[in-house]
Scaffold this motif. Structure first.
Motif, mmCIF file in Angstrom:
data_model
loop_
_atom_site.group_PDB
_atom_site.id
_atom_site.type_symbol
_atom_site.label_atom_id
_atom_site.label_comp_id
_atom_site.label_asym_id
_atom_site.label_seq_id
_atom_site.Cartn_x
_atom_site.Cartn_y
_atom_site.Cartn_z
ATOM 1 N N ILE A 357 82.806 -40.003 35.464
ATOM 2 C CA ILE A 357 81.579 -39.115 35.865
ATOM 3 C C ILE A 357 80.775 -39.215 34.371
ATOM 4 O O ILE A 357 81.581 -38.871 32.983
ATOM 5 C CB ILE A 357 83.156 -38.328 36.116
ATOM 6 N N ASP A 358 79.510 -38.975 34.243
ATOM 7 C CA ASP A 358 79.052 -38.277 32.778
ATOM 8 C C ASP A 358 79.221 -37.592 31.951
ATOM 9 O O ASP A 358 80.033 -36.191 33.325
ATOM 10 C CB ASP A 358 77.457 -38.208 33.529
ATOM 11 N N GLU A 359 79.835 -37.320 30.896
ATOM 12 C CA GLU A 359 80.779 -35.964 30.158
ATOM 13 C C GLU A 359 79.432 -35.055 30.484
ATOM 14 O O GLU A 359 80.324 -33.984 30.446
ATOM 15 C CB GLU A 359 80.793 -37.260 28.092
ATOM 16 N N ASN A 360 78.427 -35.272 30.676
ATOM 17 C CA ASN A 360 77.377 -34.369 30.558
ATOM 18 C C ASN A 360 76.944 -33.087 31.623
ATOM 19 O O ASN A 360 76.932 -32.032 31.391
ATOM 20 C CB ASN A 360 76.152 -34.461 30.283
ATOM 21 N N LEU A 361 78.354 -33.971 33.145
ATOM 22 C CA LEU A 361 77.858 -33.174 34.186
ATOM 23 C C LEU A 361 79.175 -31.592 33.359
ATOM 24 O O LEU A 361 78.066 -30.778 34.583
ATOM 25 C CB LEU A 361 78.866 -34.259 34.937
ATOM 26 N N GLU A 362 80.226 -32.029 33.063
ATOM 27 C CA GLU A 362 80.743 -30.339 32.751
ATOM 28 C C GLU A 362 79.832 -29.834 32.174
ATOM 29 O O GLU A 362 79.696 -28.173 31.911
ATOM 30 C CB GLU A 362 81.450 -31.153 32.176
ATOM 31 N N LYS A 363 78.838 -29.846 31.673
ATOM 32 C CA LYS A 363 78.586 -28.884 29.814
ATOM 33 C C LYS A 363 76.620 -28.670 31.297
ATOM 34 O O LYS A 363 75.760 -27.380 30.628
ATOM 35 C CB LYS A 363 78.256 -29.342 28.993
ATOM 36 N N ASN A 364 76.455 -29.149 32.598
ATOM 37 C CA ASN A 364 75.561 -29.383 33.369
ATOM 38 C C ASN A 364 75.395 -27.250 33.528
ATOM 39 O O ASN A 364 76.612 -27.250 34.394
ATOM 40 C CB ASN A 364 75.345 -29.640 34.775
ATOM 41 N N LYS A 365 74.998 -26.234 33.021
ATOM 42 C CA LYS A 365 75.148 -25.431 34.360
ATOM 43 C C LYS A 365 74.815 -24.522 34.385
ATOM 44 O O LYS A 365 74.580 -23.743 35.709
ATOM 45 C CB LYS A 365 74.268 -24.776 32.850
ATOM 46 N N ASN A 366 73.971 -25.716 35.351
ATOM 47 C CA ASN A 366 74.037 -25.582 37.167
ATOM 48 C C ASN A 366 74.244 -26.269 38.397
ATOM 49 O O ASN A 366 74.440 -26.007 39.479
ATOM 50 C CB ASN A 366 72.349 -26.506 37.719
ATOM 51 N N VAL A 367 75.709 -27.385 37.776
ATOM 52 C CA VAL A 367 76.612 -26.945 38.451
ATOM 53 C C VAL A 367 77.544 -25.655 38.522
ATOM 54 O O VAL A 367 78.418 -26.007 37.574
ATOM 55 C CB VAL A 367 77.089 -28.459 38.191
ATOM 56 N N GLU A 368 77.982 -25.924 39.492
ATOM 57 C CA GLU A 368 78.331 -24.372 39.704
ATOM 58 C C GLU A 368 80.239 -25.332 39.819
ATOM 59 O O GLU A 368 81.282 -24.415 39.620
ATOM 60 C CB GLU A 368 78.376 -23.625 41.217
ATOM 61 N N GLU A 369 79.998 -25.713 41.055
ATOM 62 C CA GLU A 369 81.951 -26.631 41.307
ATOM 63 C C GLU A 369 82.153 -27.948 41.475
ATOM 64 O O GLU A 369 80.441 -28.394 41.777
ATOM 65 C CB GLU A 369 81.599 -25.421 42.193
ATOM 66 N N PHE A 370 83.275 -28.750 40.633
ATOM 67 C CA PHE A 370 82.554 -29.872 40.969
ATOM 68 C C PHE A 370 84.191 -30.128 41.320
ATOM 69 O O PHE A 370 85.114 -30.065 40.464
ATOM 70 C CB PHE A 370 82.139 -30.499 40.220
ATOM 71 N N HIS A 371 84.911 -31.121 41.746
ATOM 72 C CA HIS A 371 86.134 -31.122 42.789
ATOM 73 C C HIS A 371 86.103 -32.968 42.982
ATOM 74 O O HIS A 371 85.404 -32.987 43.826
ATOM 75 C CB HIS A 371 86.553 -30.797 43.770
ATOM 76 N N ASP A 388 89.290 -39.248 55.023
ATOM 77 C CA ASP A 388 88.907 -38.604 54.010
ATOM 78 C C ASP A 388 87.816 -38.136 53.067
ATOM 79 O O ASP A 388 86.642 -39.071 53.192
ATOM 80 C CB ASP A 388 89.264 -39.879 52.684
ATOM 81 N N PHE A 389 88.275 -37.540 52.699
ATOM 82 C CA PHE A 389 86.357 -36.618 51.932
ATOM 83 C C PHE A 389 87.624 -37.116 50.314
ATOM 84 O O PHE A 389 87.867 -37.167 49.996
ATOM 85 C CB PHE A 389 86.521 -35.594 51.942
ATOM 86 N N LEU A 390 86.318 -37.735 49.324
ATOM 87 C CA LEU A 390 86.493 -37.870 48.090
ATOM 88 C C LEU A 390 86.569 -36.975 47.043
ATOM 89 O O LEU A 390 86.749 -36.492 46.471
ATOM 90 C CB LEU A 390 85.099 -39.194 47.350
ATOM 91 N N GLY A 391 85.559 -35.978 47.562
ATOM 92 C CA GLY A 391 85.207 -34.465 46.603
ATOM 93 C C GLY A 391 83.946 -33.629 47.075
ATOM 94 O O GLY A 391 83.353 -34.457 47.901
ATOM 95 N N TRP A 392 83.758 -32.831 46.429
ATOM 96 C CA TRP A 392 82.456 -31.959 46.549
ATOM 97 C C TRP A 392 82.079 -31.528 44.983
ATOM 98 O O TRP A 392 82.640 -31.718 44.575
ATOM 99 C CB TRP A 392 82.608 -30.778 47.524
ATOM 100 N N ILE A 393 81.126 -31.353 45.976
ATOM 101 C CA ILE A 393 79.957 -30.699 44.190
ATOM 102 C C ILE A 393 78.956 -29.410 44.724
ATOM 103 O O ILE A 393 78.476 -29.755 46.143
ATOM 104 C CB ILE A 393 79.214 -32.224 43.589
ATOM 105 N N ALA A 394 79.017 -28.736 44.244
ATOM 106 C CA ALA A 394 77.469 -27.639 44.046
ATOM 107 C C ALA A 394 76.859 -27.167 43.266
ATOM 108 O O ALA A 394 77.390 -27.059 42.237
ATOM 109 C CB ALA A 394 78.853 -26.285 44.403
ATOM 110 N N ALA A 395 75.792 -26.871 43.266
ATOM 111 C CA ALA A 395 74.646 -26.921 42.704
ATOM 112 C C ALA A 395 73.884 -25.707 42.651
ATOM 113 O O ALA A 395 73.549 -25.629 43.695
ATOM 114 C CB ALA A 395 73.716 -27.568 42.104
ATOM 115 N N THR A 396 73.686 -24.925 41.456
ATOM 116 C CA THR A 396 72.943 -23.807 41.908
ATOM 117 C C THR A 396 71.287 -23.675 41.365
ATOM 118 O O THR A 396 70.581 -24.389 40.477
ATOM 119 C CB THR A 396 73.305 -22.448 41.479
#
Length: 807
Positions: A357-371, A388-396
């Motif tokens: 997981i790219d360390e910049n993902l956490e800093k991405n202001k457009n990413v609202e949720e990531f699990h 199975d779901f591995l996870g989900w991600i939401a962006a705005t």
């Protein structure tokens, strides 16, 4: 002026915390100042947020209601003001509670019609609501009827399902039959817990159109808020959610038609209050209800509605449940933001072996949720083995296209690899006639194999993150001294490892059925195997390791082959003799009629040939003539019902050689332990009878000196003893730790008596005690055993330890 908190101090019952995926809900209720009374099977991660706990199996409605009644009786100061449930499994229980305590929500009679998808269809049909043709399936004749009278394609699904598990599209009769058989044979609460309400399967005609979610806050029969979102196209024939966009891109007229249909449906069902997740399709013939979830939608629904529309579904659901009036929330023409979300789904079953997981993902202001729910080493089940779901991600974004572009960019920052099993595995090596034909891959096998793969892929530095099981025997305080010793070793290991931060589970093999079932269901990563009895017999000790192997759970200590071999002292003698390992002259008998070698020199010692813990050995076990020999043979053969091993008695000191490791690079001989018998009075042979080991006989306590390390022995003798012990350990293919017992005669000639491949490792026992001489305290020693077991599984393919190299 700060708005007052109308919820602070109010008491609300939360039915089932759900998994940690629902943690944000309980945290939110706590932050709102609510007194949260949790009804759950056991206390868990929600403990910091709960004011009270009511412990009950929520699948057992009678038990749950009774426990609520008992709690309220015992806590008269607590007033039950409302009830909430965010977990599909317990919607019907929640409605029972609503009826029983006259709370605000959906009554049970209504909930039953909604929760069962077939009854939902029948009710819609009776009320003139748009609905596809549907029928429950119980027999081959009903499949024939459906194939003849329904229009393909069809959707086959469980009547009580959730999360789209086992929901499949079929195009013809052959697929209908295959899919029904697949679901019927595979459906299980292990795959989808919401199925605890029932396993009925129904078929319905497929509705073509755009699928949407309508999230509604309903109070006193009036819609106070609504939100319509688009669901992305599913990967048919399965219907697992792939993605979501809020707000919907449908034309305003279509959205209004959907909202009117939803309102009419809820009214006709009689649903007056709740946070509702309404699934529907916008078809060419108009809007059609798919199902109504009598709870808030999962995963991305809460953050999406809050970010896009500024409405908090959890807070408002609590207000509705507590009867706090909600003014109608004016729906703005434009959202605050646009959101796009995507489920992260596996392409195939296997093991998650890489996650970046790219360390910049956490800093991405457009990413609202990531699990991301899986960890490296976890098994992953893709359809049809699992869902199975591995996870989900939401962006705005500022508009729907912008949100989708930002989502696509964010997904590039997540890289993972799911490996199909490569050794002794069927994954990737089987073929199917169609998606639901019987597969050679067994999903339970995949799940269990995941435990081995997790160990193989983990870093040793993460060892304390493991969930460790302890296979042991638990006895009550009235049991004998041997049994008390067997109990205490397991409890001491549990206590010590727990103090070091490990998650521990105890498996008592005195209750074999429960131990097996608990192990099969558990998520333990590795088991500390110190089990020495099954069904009360030490002869079955090796089968504990066999059970762990069949369940594909990594474990410490030797294989069932080695454990079984070492119980049989006769076979051990034959093997050691074959390899030229010095051992006292010996023979054996199964009956009193068996011949005994004539070149024996008295004194001799007579032992049971397949017992442990010195059982059957007394001072009388050493014999000096044929008459005494016959008496002892009769005792072993008739009283104990065992074959007898006869050895020439070796007068001299006894050495215990403790060894750790499994492979050449990690084998270590620990400091020797020496037993000197010189202080025993006349008439006592220099041996360890049962009373010396387990009855703390004073004469042996005073008469035997234990030297750790030995005093005044030559380096040459120490080396010879150690080398012979190591050869014995390797010949018998021991793993992780073991203890070799050696007698040395008056001329310093060593003789191997036996090998204990899984010796007792209680705090005062020999192996931990000599390890302490090297600076390892008890906890260090246990962690080293775990480390070596993990390393053994990491370095070798599965089942390598079951391929002994004895000859």
């Amino acid at each position: 002026m700060k708005k007052s908190n109308e919820l602070a101090g109010r008491s609300i019952l939360l039915v089932n915390t759900g998994s940690t995926k629902k943690k944000f809900i309980v945290q939110k209720l706590h932050r709102l100042g609510l007194k949260v009374i949790v009804l759950n099977k056991e206390k868990n991660w929600a403990e910091p947020y709960a004011t009270h706990w009511i412990l009950a199996d929520t699948n057992n409605h009678s038990e749950a209601i009774q426990q609520i009644h008992t709690f309220l009786k015992d806590h008269p100061e607590v007033k039950l003001e409302g009830v909430l449930c965010f977990w599909e499994d317990d919607i019907l229980l929640t409605s029972r509670i609503i009826d029983r305590y006259h709370l605000i929500g959906i009554p049970l009679a209504i909930a039953k019609n909604v929760r069962n998808k077939y009854r939902f269809r029948e009710f819609c049909k009776a009320q003139g609501l748009p609905t596809p043709q549907a029928k429950l399936i119980h027999s081959k004749e009903e499949l024939d009827y459906i194939a003849k009278h329904f229009t393909f394609p069809l959707v086959i699904k469980p009547a009580y399902g959730s999360s789209s598990a086992f929901v499949m599209k079929v195009e013809n009769k052959e697929e209908l039959v295959n899919t029904y058989n697949y679901i019927k044979n595979s459906i299980s609460t292990n795959t989808e817990s919401a199925l605890s309400d029932g396993f009925d399967i129904l078929a319905e005609e497929y509705i073509d159109g755009d699928e949407v979610d309508i999230d509604i806050l309903l109070q006193n029969g009036k819609i106070k808020f609504w939100s319509i979102a688009d669901n992305y196209q599913t990967n048919e024939p399965y219907f697992l959610e792939t993605g979501y966009a809020n707000p919907s891109n449908l034309p305003p007229d279509d959205k209004q038609a959907l909202l009117s249909m939803a309102e009419e449906t809820l009214e006709k069902f009689g649903i007056q209050n709740g946070c509702i997740h309404f699934e529907a399709k916008s078809s060419k013939k108009g809007p059609v209800p798919i199902e109504v979830n009598m709870r808030m939608g999962g995963d991305e629904i809460y953050p999406a509605v809050k970010e896009v529309w500024g409405v908090d579904l959890i807070e408002n659901a609590a207000k509705i449940a507590l009867g706090i009036y909600i003014p109608k929330i004016v729906h703005p023409d434009k959202p605050r933001r646009y959101m796009a979300a995507q489920s992260i789904l596996p392409d195939h079953s296997g093991i998650l072996v890489n996650l970046e997981i790219d360390e910049n993902l956490e800093k991405n202001k457009n990413v609202e949720e990531f699990h991301f729910f899986k960890k490296i080493g976890d098994p992953v089940l893709a359809a049809p083995q699992g869902f199975d779901f591995l996870g989900w991600i939401a962006a705005t974004g500022d508009n729907s296209i912008d949100a989708e572009d930002n989502l696509e960019d964010a997904l590039k920052q997540i890289r993972y690899e799911i490996a199909k099993f490569d050794y002794a595995s069927s994954i990737g090596k089987t073929t199917r006639k169609n998606q639901t034909s019987p597969s050679a891959i067994n999903k339970d096998l995949i799940m269990r194999r995941g435990k081995i793969e997790k160990i193989r892929s983990m870093s040793i530095k993460n060892q304390r993150n493991l969930h460790v099981g302890i296979a042991c025997n638990a006895f009550d305080e009235t049991s004998g001294s041997v049994e008390q010793e067997l109990s205490s070793v397991g409890y001491n290991i549990e206590k010590t490892l727990r103090e070091r931060g490990y998650k521990l589970s105890f498996f008592d093999f005195n209750n074999l059925t429960k131990a097996f079932d608990d192990l099969k269901k558990s998520d333990v990563d590795v088991v500390f195997n110190v089990c020495e009895r099954i069904n009360g017999s030490s002869l079955l000790e090796p089968h504990a390791a066999s059970i762990l192997d069949t369940l594909q759970i990594p474990y410490t200590g030797s294989s069932p082959f080695t454990l079984s071999l070492c119980i049989d002292k006769i076979r051990i003698k034959k093997l050691l003799s074959y390899h030229g390992i010095p051992t006292p002259k010996w023979d054996y008998v199964y009956t009193m009629e068996d011949d005994i070698r004539t070149d024996f020199k008295y004194p001799l010692i007579v032992k049971p040939a397949n017992s442990d813990n010195s059982i059957g050995i007394t001072n009388d076990s050493v014999v000096t003539d044929a008459k005494q020999l016959k008496t002892q043979l009769q005792k072993i053969i008739f009283d104990f019902g065992r074959p007898a091993l006869i050895e020439e008695y070796i007068e001299g000191d006894e050495y215990d050689v403790s060894i750790m490791g499994s492979e050449e690079e990690d084998l270590r001989i620990l400091p020797l332990s020496r037993s000197v018998f010189d202080k025993l009075p006349a008439g006592y042979w220099h041996i360890f009878p049962f009373e010396a080991k387990f009855e703390n006989a004073e004469i042996y306590k005073k008469g035997i000196e234990i030297q750790r390390p030995p005093k005044n022995i030559s380096k040459k003798l120490s080396s010879v003893i150690s080398e012979i012990a190591l050869d014995t350990y390797n010949i018998l293919d021991c793993h992780d730790y073991g203890r070799v017992e050696i007698r040395v005669d008056k001329n310093n000639n060593p003789f191997v008596l036996e090998l204990n491949p899984n010796p007792s490792i209680n705090i005062p026992d020999c192996v931990p005690s000599v390890a302490r001489l090297l600076g390892m305290d008890y906890g260090d020693f246990l962690e080293e055993v775990l480390r070596m077991a993990i390393q053994r599984y990491k370095n070798n393919p599965p089942y390598y330890h079951l391929q002994p190299n004895l000859l």
